[in-house]
Design a protein around this motif. Structure first.
Motif, PDB file in Angstrom:
ATOM      1  N   LEU A 186       0.826  -1.204   0.000  1.00 55.89           N
ATOM      2  CA  LEU A 186       0.000   0.000   0.000  1.00 55.89           C
ATOM      3  C   LEU A 186       0.863   1.258   0.000  1.00 55.89           C
ATOM      4  N   GLN A 187       1.907   1.228   0.792  1.00 58.45           N
ATOM      5  CA  GLN A 187       2.808   2.373   0.811  1.00 58.45           C
ATOM      6  C   GLN A 187       3.455   2.602  -0.559  1.00 58.45           C
ATOM      7  N   LYS A 188       3.864   1.511  -1.197  1.00 55.80           N
ATOM      8  CA  LYS A 188       4.445   1.636  -2.540  1.00 55.80           C
ATOM      9  C   LYS A 188       3.427   2.197  -3.526  1.00 55.80           C
ATOM     10  N   MET A 189       2.170   1.709  -3.431  1.00 60.47           N
ATOM     11  CA  MET A 189       1.133   2.186  -4.348  1.00 60.47           C
ATOM     12  C   MET A 189       0.822   3.660  -4.131  1.00 60.47           C
ATOM     13  N   ASN A 190       0.829   4.087  -2.863  1.00 61.29           N
ATOM     14  CA  ASN A 190       0.571   5.494  -2.588  1.00 61.29           C
ATOM     15  C   ASN A 190       1.653   6.384  -3.195  1.00 61.29           C
ATOM     16  N   VAL A 191       2.900   5.899  -3.073  1.00 62.48           N
ATOM     17  CA  VAL A 191       3.998   6.657  -3.673  1.00 62.48           C
ATOM     18  C   VAL A 191       3.850   6.690  -5.190  1.00 62.48           C
ATOM     19  N   MET A 193       1.040   6.262  -6.926  1.00 62.24           N
ATOM     20  CA  MET A 193      -0.145   7.026  -7.327  1.00 62.24           C
ATOM     21  C   MET A 193       0.105   8.533  -7.264  1.00 62.24           C
ATOM     22  N   SER A 194       0.971   8.951  -6.372  1.00 60.74           N
ATOM     23  CA  SER A 194       1.253  10.378  -6.264  1.00 60.74           C
ATOM     24  C   SER A 194       1.963  10.923  -7.505  1.00 60.74           C
ATOM     25  N   SER A 195       2.598  10.022  -8.279  1.00 65.63           N
ATOM     26  CA  SER A 195       3.317  10.460  -9.477  1.00 65.63           C
ATOM     27  C   SER A 195       2.478  10.341 -10.741  1.00 65.63           C
ATOM     28  N   TYR A 196       1.258   9.758 -10.620  1.00 68.43           N
ATOM     29  CA  TYR A 196       0.404   9.605 -11.790  1.00 68.43           C
ATOM     30  C   TYR A 196      -0.401  10.881 -12.012  1.00 68.43           C
ATOM     31  N   ASP A 197      -0.459  11.279 -13.265  1.00 68.46           N
ATOM     32  CA  ASP A 197      -1.288  12.423 -13.628  1.00 68.46           C
ATOM     33  C   ASP A 197      -2.627  11.987 -14.197  1.00 68.46           C
ATOM     34  N   GLU A 201      -5.273   5.705 -14.726  1.00 74.48           N
ATOM     35  CA  GLU A 201      -4.182   4.881 -14.219  1.00 74.48           C
ATOM     36  C   GLU A 201      -4.272   4.731 -12.698  1.00 74.48           C
ATOM     37  N   CYS A 202      -4.661   5.788 -12.000  1.00 78.23           N
ATOM     38  CA  CYS A 202      -4.843   5.709 -10.543  1.00 78.23           C
ATOM     39  C   CYS A 202      -5.944   4.712 -10.183  1.00 78.23           C
ATOM     40  N   ALA A 203      -7.056   4.750 -10.932  1.00 75.21           N
ATOM     41  CA  ALA A 203      -8.159   3.822 -10.677  1.00 75.21           C
ATOM     42  C   ALA A 203      -7.715   2.386 -10.896  1.00 75.21           C
ATOM     43  N   ALA A 204      -6.904   2.136 -11.917  1.00 72.13           N
ATOM     44  CA  ALA A 204      -6.409   0.781 -12.171  1.00 72.13           C
ATOM     45  C   ALA A 204      -5.529   0.293 -11.028  1.00 72.13           C
ATOM     46  N   VAL A 205      -4.688   1.159 -10.492  1.00 77.03           N
ATOM     47  CA  VAL A 205      -3.825   0.782  -9.368  1.00 77.03           C
ATOM     48  C   VAL A 205      -4.677   0.470  -8.139  1.00 77.03           C
ATOM     49  N   GLN A 206      -5.736   1.254  -7.892  1.00 77.19           N
ATOM     50  CA  GLN A 206      -6.615   0.999  -6.759  1.00 77.19           C
ATOM     51  C   GLN A 206      -7.319  -0.344  -6.887  1.00 77.19           C
ATOM     52  N   ALA A 208      -6.217  -2.969  -8.462  1.00 74.10           N
ATOM     53  CA  ALA A 208      -5.216  -4.007  -8.202  1.00 74.10           C
ATOM     54  C   ALA A 208      -4.962  -4.179  -6.709  1.00 74.10           C
ATOM     55  N   TYR A 209      -4.966  -3.065  -5.998  1.00 70.90           N
ATOM     56  CA  TYR A 209      -4.752  -3.140  -4.551  1.00 70.90           C
ATOM     57  C   TYR A 209      -5.913  -3.857  -3.866  1.00 70.90           C
ATOM     58  N   HIS A 210      -7.149  -3.500  -4.211  1.00 69.66           N
ATOM     59  CA  HIS A 210      -8.314  -4.155  -3.602  1.00 69.66           C
ATOM     60  C   HIS A 210      -8.348  -5.643  -3.933  1.00 69.66           C
ATOM     61  N   ALA A 211      -7.944  -6.030  -5.110  1.00 65.71           N
ATOM     62  CA  ALA A 211      -7.885  -7.449  -5.473  1.00 65.71           C
ATOM     63  C   ALA A 211      -6.864  -8.185  -4.614  1.00 65.71           C
ATOM     64  N   ALA A 212      -5.717  -7.550  -4.381  1.00 69.66           N
ATOM     65  CA  ALA A 212      -4.702  -8.174  -3.526  1.00 69.66           C
ATOM     66  C   ALA A 212      -5.203  -8.337  -2.097  1.00 69.66           C
ATOM     67  N   MET A 213      -5.913  -7.345  -1.564  1.00 69.59           N
ATOM     68  CA  MET A 213      -6.461  -7.444  -0.219  1.00 69.59           C
ATOM     69  C   MET A 213      -7.521  -8.520  -0.112  1.00 69.59           C
ATOM     70  N   GLU A 214      -8.320  -8.710  -1.147  1.00 69.32           N
ATOM     71  CA  GLU A 214      -9.342  -9.761  -1.137  1.00 69.32           C
ATOM     72  C   GLU A 214      -8.690 -11.133  -1.079  1.00 69.32           C
ATOM     73  N   VAL A 215      -7.613 -11.328  -1.818  1.00 70.28           N
ATOM     74  CA  VAL A 215      -6.876 -12.605  -1.758  1.00 70.28           C
ATOM     75  C   VAL A 215      -6.315 -12.835  -0.365  1.00 70.28           C
ATOM     76  N   THR A 216      -5.823 -11.770   0.268  1.00 65.77           N
ATOM     77  CA  THR A 216      -5.267 -11.884   1.619  1.00 65.77           C
ATOM     78  C   THR A 216      -6.333 -12.293   2.619  1.00 65.77           C
TER      79      THR A 216
END
Length: 231
Positions: A186-191, A193-197, A201-206, A208-216
């Protein structure tokens, strides 16, 4: 000390030393039975008030009735002799101390300790309600006919409970590791996402993150279901 107290000690020592063998023996059985019973009830009581009550009344009864306890007599009789009681120590030893000790062993060792062993300790805490007792490893039950009895609805005992606790600890450690990994991701994704304009692309990263949390979240559930199915 007052003269009345000294006379009380002398009279008590002379009275105990003057008892015959069988009187001391029969009085020794209920004496230690009450003492050991009070200890057992004190262990079983859950609060301080209960412990005080169950420890006090059996000991009070044993003292008032005048039953014979070897350890008590080893204090009372020599103390009375110190203040001038006329006691033949040899006669006291044979007619009071030894038979009282034998009676104490029967009352406390057999009637309390023996019954407790037969009722609760013969199967290392399996299939009985006395789950707080600890037992030596490698103990083989001698009462095979009793061991076959199984009460429905009761827990299987310390052994199965220990296994369940160990499995829960392992499962918890796995979940904590997954959460730690997810936190790092999550920390990596936040970093990132801060560089995406681009918002897409931000929505796609989000996503991916929610999918990873669901697997967890599914991992511990699947492990629990598999363990329950194996049991």
């Amino acid at each position: 000390h007052t003269e009345e107290q000294i006379d009380f000690l002398r009279h008590g020592a002379e009275y105990k030393a003057g008892l015959d063998f069988w009187t001391s023996f029969w009085r020794g059985i209920p004496a230690n039975f009450m003492i050991c019973t009070s200890i057992q009830m004190g262990i079983a009581a859950r609060d301080m008030l209960g412990k005080l009550v169950v420890l006090h009344f059996p000991l009070m009864l044993y003292t008032i009735v005048g039953w014979e306890h070897a350890l008590t007599n080893m204090i009372v009789v020599p103390l009375g002799c110190m203040y001038g009681a006329e006691v033949d120590l040899g006669v006291w030893l044979v007619n009071n101390l030894i038979p009282a000790a034998i009676g104490n062993a029967i009352g406390g060792g057999l009637l309390v300790g023996g019954l407790e062993t037969v009722l609760f300790s013969w199967d290392k805490g399996q299939s009985n309600t006395n789950q707080l007792h600890t037992h030596a490893e490698g103990y083989q039950p001698k009462f095979s006919t009793i061991r076959k009895l199984r009460l429905p609805g009761l827990p299987s005992g310390n052994k199965n409970l220990k296994k369940k606790l160990q499995a829960a600890q392992k499962e918890l450690s796995v979940v904590l590791e997954d959460l730690e990994k997810s936190k790092v991701e999550l920390q990596k994704m936040n970093v990132a996402m801060s560089s995406y304009d681009d918002l897409e692309e931000c929505a796609a990263v989000q996503e991916a993150y929610h999918a990873a949390m669901e697997v967890t979240r599914r991992k511990p559930r699947q492990g629990t279901e598999e363990r329950d199915a194996s049991e």
